[in-house]
Write a protein that holds these residues in place. Sequence first.
Motif, PDB file in Angstrom:
ATOM      1  N   UNK A 126       0.831  -1.188   0.211  1.00  0.00           N
ATOM      2  CA  UNK A 126       0.043   0.033  -0.158  1.00  0.00           C
ATOM      3  C   UNK A 126       0.899   1.329   0.092  1.00  0.00           C
ATOM      4  N   UNK A 127       1.045   1.767  -1.297  1.00  0.00           N
ATOM      5  CA  UNK A 127       2.153   2.999  -1.236  1.00  0.00           C
ATOM      6  C   UNK A 127       1.388   4.128  -0.656  1.00  0.00           C
ATOM      7  N   UNK A 128       0.387   4.309  -0.457  1.00  0.00           N
ATOM      8  CA  UNK A 128      -0.057   5.544   0.272  1.00  0.00           C
ATOM      9  C   UNK A 128      -0.124   5.448   1.958  1.00  0.00           C
ATOM     10  N   UNK A 129       0.677   4.369   2.158  1.00  0.00           N
ATOM     11  CA  UNK A 129       1.053   4.383   3.603  1.00  0.00           C
ATOM     12  C   UNK A 129       2.602   4.408   3.745  1.00  0.00           C
ATOM     13  N   UNK A 130       3.291   4.737   4.746  1.00  0.00           N
ATOM     14  CA  UNK A 130       4.615   4.923   4.919  1.00  0.00           C
ATOM     15  C   UNK A 130       5.392   3.247   5.484  1.00  0.00           C
TER      16      UNK A 130
END
Length: 149
Positions: A126-130
């Motif tokens: 999930x590239x919207x998380x870090x």
Amino acid sequence: MIGRELKEHNDLFFLCSLIDYIARKIKSHRTTVANAIGKDELNRIFGLADVYHSENIDKISDELIEKFAIQSDSFPTESKYSLPSHWDIGKVYKRLVINIAEQEQIDFIQALLKAYNSPISEKIENFNSSLYYENPSYIFACYQEGKVL
């Protein structure tokens, strides 16, 4: 050892990066790709990774997609932030796989399949998380707990 890391670690890095590259190319989960390729072929690629490093990654990925009929599962690869490269994510998984293999006393391919089939894999991709930017020991602790801590 060749260079700054063990050859096996570099080969594992290539294999994890290849899985990520294929997943992005066909918009699929990394779990789907790793499972479709399967343990035997993953072992073969791992054993030949130093040879594959000099091949065109598009050619290798196309051959594997066709050979194993890896299907898209419409996984979105977009992000509102800059996407990490397949090499960046390959490094995240390489570190996780090494930690799993050492902690559980199993080979790299078994550890790789455990990593990609764990609940934490969905969080890493999930590239919207870090999460993929986190410390490797934190990611491993999340793997052990089966959730983000």
